[in-house]
Design a protein around this motif. Structure first.
Motif, PDB file in Angstrom:
ATOM      1  N   ASN A 307       0.831  -1.217   0.000  1.00  0.00           N
ATOM      2  CA  ASN A 307       0.000   0.000   0.000  1.00  0.00           C
ATOM      3  C   ASN A 307       0.862   1.262   0.000  1.00  0.00           C
ATOM      4  OD1 ASN A 307      -2.400  -1.571   0.132  1.00  0.00           O
ATOM      5  ND2 ASN A 307      -2.137  -1.748   2.355  1.00  0.00           N
ATOM      6  N   CYS A 308       1.795   1.303  -0.936  1.00  0.00           N
ATOM      7  CA  CYS A 308       2.627   2.496  -1.148  1.00  0.00           C
ATOM      8  C   CYS A 308       2.468   2.928  -2.601  1.00  0.00           C
ATOM      9  CB  CYS A 308       4.085   2.208  -0.819  1.00  0.00           C
ATOM     10  SG  CYS A 308       4.401   1.770   0.911  1.00  0.00           S
ATOM     11  N   PRO A 309       1.324   3.503  -2.960  1.00  0.00           N
ATOM     12  CA  PRO A 309       1.008   3.757  -4.367  1.00  0.00           C
ATOM     13  C   PRO A 309       1.781   4.896  -5.011  1.00  0.00           C
ATOM     14  CG  PRO A 309      -0.697   4.677  -2.955  1.00  0.00           C
ATOM     15  CD  PRO A 309       0.237   3.922  -2.049  1.00  0.00           C
ATOM     16  N   ALA A 310       2.463   5.737  -4.220  1.00  0.00           N
ATOM     17  CA  ALA A 310       3.105   6.931  -4.775  1.00  0.00           C
ATOM     18  C   ALA A 310       4.551   6.702  -5.193  1.00  0.00           C
ATOM     19  CB  ALA A 310       3.039   8.073  -3.759  1.00  0.00           C
ATOM     20  N   ILE A 311       5.086   5.495  -5.008  1.00  0.00           N
ATOM     21  CA  ILE A 311       6.487   5.248  -5.338  1.00  0.00           C
ATOM     22  C   ILE A 311       6.721   5.489  -6.823  1.00  0.00           C
ATOM     23  CG2 ILE A 311       8.274   3.466  -5.517  1.00  0.00           C
ATOM     24  CD1 ILE A 311       7.320   2.310  -2.914  1.00  0.00           C
ATOM     25  N   ARG A 312       7.693   6.367  -7.107  1.00  0.00           N
ATOM     26  CA  ARG A 312       8.027   6.728  -8.487  1.00  0.00           C
ATOM     27  C   ARG A 312       9.447   6.332  -8.869  1.00  0.00           C
ATOM     28  NH1 ARG A 312       3.561   6.641  -8.470  1.00  0.00           N
ATOM     29  NH2 ARG A 312       2.002   8.291  -8.742  1.00  0.00           N
ATOM     30  N   LYS A 313      10.269   6.037  -7.882  1.00  0.00           N
ATOM     31  CA  LYS A 313      11.658   5.706  -8.187  1.00  0.00           C
ATOM     32  C   LYS A 313      12.218   4.780  -7.110  1.00  0.00           C
ATOM     33  CE  LYS A 313      14.289   8.993  -9.692  1.00  0.00           C
ATOM     34  NZ  LYS A 313      15.155  10.200  -9.763  1.00  0.00           N
ATOM     35  N   HIS A 328       6.135  -9.895  -5.003  1.00  0.00           N
ATOM     36  CA  HIS A 328       6.249  -8.718  -4.131  1.00  0.00           C
ATOM     37  C   HIS A 328       5.295  -7.626  -4.605  1.00  0.00           C
ATOM     38  CE1 HIS A 328       7.989  -5.302  -2.000  1.00  0.00           C
ATOM     39  NE2 HIS A 328       8.558  -6.186  -1.205  1.00  0.00           N
ATOM     40  N   PRO A 329       4.690  -6.868  -3.673  1.00  0.00           N
ATOM     41  CA  PRO A 329       3.756  -5.792  -4.049  1.00  0.00           C
ATOM     42  C   PRO A 329       4.348  -4.768  -5.025  1.00  0.00           C
ATOM     43  CG  PRO A 329       3.613  -6.203  -1.701  1.00  0.00           C
ATOM     44  CD  PRO A 329       4.743  -7.041  -2.205  1.00  0.00           C
ATOM     45  N   LEU A 330       5.648  -4.488  -4.912  1.00  0.00           N
ATOM     46  CA  LEU A 330       6.272  -3.521  -5.813  1.00  0.00           C
ATOM     47  C   LEU A 330       6.260  -3.992  -7.265  1.00  0.00           C
ATOM     48  CD1 LEU A 330       9.408  -2.308  -3.789  1.00  0.00           C
ATOM     49  CD2 LEU A 330       7.315  -1.031  -4.250  1.00  0.00           C
ATOM     50  N   LEU A 331       6.146  -5.303  -7.458  1.00  0.00           N
ATOM     51  CA  LEU A 331       6.210  -5.852  -8.812  1.00  0.00           C
ATOM     52  C   LEU A 331       4.833  -6.156  -9.384  1.00  0.00           C
ATOM     53  CD1 LEU A 331       9.261  -8.241  -8.359  1.00  0.00           C
ATOM     54  CD2 LEU A 331       9.223  -5.923  -9.259  1.00  0.00           C
ATOM     55  N   SER A 332       3.793  -5.671  -8.737  1.00  0.00           N
ATOM     56  CA  SER A 332       2.440  -5.911  -9.247  1.00  0.00           C
ATOM     57  C   SER A 332       2.273  -5.248 -10.610  1.00  0.00           C
ATOM     58  CB  SER A 332       1.402  -5.362  -8.268  1.00  0.00           C
ATOM     59  OG  SER A 332       1.503  -3.965  -8.167  1.00  0.00           O
ATOM     60  N   SER A 333       1.363  -5.789 -11.401  1.00  0.00           N
ATOM     61  CA  SER A 333       1.173  -5.285 -12.759  1.00  0.00           C
ATOM     62  C   SER A 333       0.691  -3.843 -12.770  1.00  0.00           C
ATOM     63  CB  SER A 333       0.162  -6.171 -13.498  1.00  0.00           C
ATOM     64  OG  SER A 333      -1.075  -6.205 -12.792  1.00  0.00           O
ATOM     65  N   GLY A 334       0.055  -3.399 -11.686  1.00  0.00           N
ATOM     66  CA  GLY A 334      -0.480  -2.041 -11.638  1.00  0.00           C
ATOM     67  C   GLY A 334       0.535  -0.986 -11.255  1.00  0.00           C
ATOM     68  N   ASP A 336       4.118   1.131 -11.600  1.00  0.00           N
ATOM     69  CA  ASP A 336       5.023   1.559 -12.651  1.00  0.00           C
ATOM     70  C   ASP A 336       5.946   2.627 -12.079  1.00  0.00           C
ATOM     71  OD1 ASP A 336       6.291   1.928 -15.047  1.00  0.00           O
ATOM     72  OD2 ASP A 336       4.760   3.285 -15.843  1.00  0.00           O
ATOM     73  N   PHE A 337       7.233   2.353 -12.011  1.00  0.00           N
ATOM     74  CA  PHE A 337       8.172   3.310 -11.444  1.00  0.00           C
ATOM     75  C   PHE A 337       9.561   3.053 -12.015  1.00  0.00           C
ATOM     76  CE2 PHE A 337       7.726  -0.310  -8.599  1.00  0.00           C
ATOM     77  CZ  PHE A 337       9.038  -0.729  -8.437  1.00  0.00           C
ATOM     78  N   GLU A 338      10.407   4.055 -11.924  1.00  0.00           N
ATOM     79  CA  GLU A 338      11.786   3.918 -12.377  1.00  0.00           C
ATOM     80  C   GLU A 338      12.534   2.939 -11.479  1.00  0.00           C
ATOM     81  OE1 GLU A 338      15.751   6.746 -12.977  1.00  0.00           O
ATOM     82  OE2 GLU A 338      13.747   7.651 -12.747  1.00  0.00           O
ATOM     83  N   GLY A 339      13.168   1.954 -12.092  1.00  0.00           N
ATOM     84  CA  GLY A 339      13.886   0.931 -11.325  1.00  0.00           C
ATOM     85  C   GLY A 339      13.138  -0.371 -11.203  1.00  0.00           C
ATOM     86  N   GLU A 341      12.419  -2.483 -13.483  1.00  0.00           N
ATOM     87  CA  GLU A 341      13.068  -3.521 -14.286  1.00  0.00           C
ATOM     88  C   GLU A 341      14.177  -4.213 -13.504  1.00  0.00           C
ATOM     89  OE1 GLU A 341      12.747  -0.380 -15.106  1.00  0.00           O
ATOM     90  OE2 GLU A 341      11.300  -0.353 -16.769  1.00  0.00           O
ATOM     91  N   ILE A 342      14.926  -3.427 -12.712  1.00  0.00           N
ATOM     92  CA  ILE A 342      16.010  -4.006 -11.906  1.00  0.00           C
ATOM     93  C   ILE A 342      15.440  -4.936 -10.844  1.00  0.00           C
ATOM     94  CG2 ILE A 342      17.878  -3.463 -10.303  1.00  0.00           C
ATOM     95  CD1 ILE A 342      18.288  -0.858 -11.817  1.00  0.00           C
ATOM     96  N   LEU A 343      14.347  -4.506 -10.202  1.00  0.00           N
ATOM     97  CA  LEU A 343      13.721  -5.358  -9.193  1.00  0.00           C
ATOM     98  C   LEU A 343      13.173  -6.631  -9.826  1.00  0.00           C
ATOM     99  CD1 LEU A 343      11.792  -2.821  -6.902  1.00  0.00           C
ATOM    100  CD2 LEU A 343      14.167  -3.587  -6.777  1.00  0.00           C
ATOM    101  N   SER A 344      12.576  -6.496 -11.002  1.00  0.00           N
ATOM    102  CA  SER A 344      12.027  -7.666 -11.688  1.00  0.00           C
ATOM    103  C   SER A 344      13.129  -8.652 -12.046  1.00  0.00           C
ATOM    104  CB  SER A 344      11.271  -7.235 -12.949  1.00  0.00           C
ATOM    105  OG  SER A 344      10.188  -6.392 -12.623  1.00  0.00           O
ATOM    106  N   ALA A 345      14.270  -8.128 -12.521  1.00  0.00           N
ATOM    107  CA  ALA A 345      15.397  -8.995 -12.857  1.00  0.00           C
ATOM    108  C   ALA A 345      15.922  -9.701 -11.616  1.00  0.00           C
ATOM    109  CB  ALA A 345      16.506  -8.173 -13.514  1.00  0.00           C
TER     110      ALA A 345
END
Length: 421
Positions: A307-313, A328-334, A336-339, A341-345
């Motif tokens: 529940n941290c919807p404002a993350i942009r980077k 992980h919640p940061l990698l949900s399809s909804g 979108d933020f800079e970085g 791709e690195i977390l997904s990798a």
């Protein structure tokens, strides 16, 4: 399995000087609370306070003056070497023992270290260390804890704040605005400042080693905190505070779940620890925009950053070891933020590592079962039914191992394709 072992070892081995503005170099010499020895000249510092103040607190980059009516009036301040600048007026200072002398415009003023002239309840242990268990204050007041009592050092603050002069001397008092904790204090106990919604200034000493459960929970006016090194931060310690930017120090020892949840004003987070496992922390932080992962080794469990919807980077270090699950919640399809791709990798790498660990374990189980079957056949003591049962088990283990190997091949092929895109 390997990750779990490393996580357990990290937890076993192993979260307030305030900084409200960028101060000039060498800002530490006069940090603390001070009180005039005599009357304050009427025009001291010009119109800044018109001589009404009776106590003054210096923090890095900020000065807070407490006036005669126990209301806080704030004056921008910076200090470096032996000069103080308040409201544009330069003032020289010198320190001798517990006395501070200010000089400006041909006037001088002497102050001494301020300790609250209110009752403290305390205990002295067998090692000659003082634990403060209660103090009496007035609402909307300040408190400056002593560095020693009866000649013994104060090391633990585990007190409740009680109403001085009120009918009840047992119920906690709220409205505390300033709390000064001296160097030498090692422990802030459970719930000490809990729900002090007006508390804005509370510098943490460099000697502090532990912040207890819910110690600052609900301190919504607390806008900044500088955590000392080697600190242990327990459950809910800073939950629902007003902190806007936070850095976890490099030598953070222990960070327990929930310590930094529900921080409604948090915008920037720097995780500078050498290694850390984040679990059940930084959830429900609606204004959190930037996360800087500066650690060399970090695990982001699936129950952090929910529940941290404002993350942009999200920034990472080139050589850091990052462990994050694909769910992980940061990698949900909804999101979108800079970085991302690195977390997904990193999540894909982690999935490969976990599958390789499972394949290794399954291979060992299969080899043990095959060795056991060979001994049973050569020994001639097991029944045909037992041998048939073990053979069926080996067939199942073999099929599971083959399935895992196929999954691993598919994962690596997907990664290879993405690398060539």
């Amino acid at each position: 399995m390997k990750r779990m072992v490393i996580a357990c070892l990290l937890v076993l081995a192993a979260a307030l000087c305030l900084c409200f503005a960028v101060a000039e170099e060498n800002t530490n010499p006069i940090a603390g609370g001070w009180m005039p020895v005599g009357d304050v000249p009427a025009e001291w510092w010009g119109n800044a306070n018109a001589g009404e103040w009776k106590r003054i607190y210096f923090f890095p980059g900020q000065t807070v003056v407490l006036t005669s009516v126990d209301e806080t009036a704030e004056y921008p301040c910076s200090y470096s070497d032996h000069a103080v600048n308040v409201s544009g007026i330069d003032t020289e200072y010198s320190i001798e023992g517990d006395r501070l002398t200010l000089s400006s415009g041909g006037q001088s003023l002497t102050l001494e270290k301020y300790v609250s002239d209110l009752p403290f309840e305390y205990e002295i242990n067998n090692s000659g260390e003082v634990r403060i268990i209660a103090t009496y204050i007035k609402p909307s007041a300040d408190v400056a804890f002593p560095a020693e009592i009866e000649g013994y050092p104060v090391t633990d603050i585990e007190c409740t704040f009680r109403d001085l002069g009120g009918i009840s001397r047992t119920e906690a008092v709220h409205g505390l605005k300033i709390a000064y904790i001296p160097e030498g204090v090692r422990i802030i106990g459970r719930g000490v400042f809990s729900n002090q919604a007006d508390l804005r200034y509370c510098p943490l000493p460099s000697t502090l080693l532990s912040i207890g459960d819910s110690a600052f929970e609900g301190c919504t006016a607390l806008k900044a905190v500088e955590l000392p090194e080697n600190i242990t931060i327990k459950q809910f310690a800073f939950r629902n505070t007003g902190i806007e930017a936070l850095t976890l120090p490099s030598s953070l020892r222990v960070l327990l779940p929930g310590a930094f949840n529900d921080m409604k004003e948090l915008k920037t987070l720097n995780i500078d620890c050498e290694s850390i496992i984040l679990q059940q922390n930084f959830n429900n932080c609606p204004k959190l925009e930037e996360v800087n992962l500066l650690s060399s080794w970090i695990v982001l469990e699936k129950d952090c950053f929910m529940n941290c919807p404002a993350i942009r980077k999200v920034n990472t270090q080139p050589d850091m070891k990052l462990y994050i699950g694909s769910n992980h919640p940061l990698l949900s399809s909804g999101s979108d933020f800079e970085g991302k791709e690195i977390l997904s990798a990193a999540a894909e790498d982690m999935a490969v590592q976990e599958l390789e660990e499972k394949i290794k374990e399954q291979t060992e189980y299969l080899e043990l079962s095959q060795l056991q079957l060979q001994r049973w056949i050569e020994g001639g003591k097991k029944s045909e039914a037992d041998i048939a049962k073990l053979q069926k088990k080996i067939e199942q283990q073999t099929a599971e191992l083959q399935e895992m190997q196929m999954q691993l091949t598919e994962l690596k092929m997907e990664q290879e394709m993405k690398n060539h895109q």
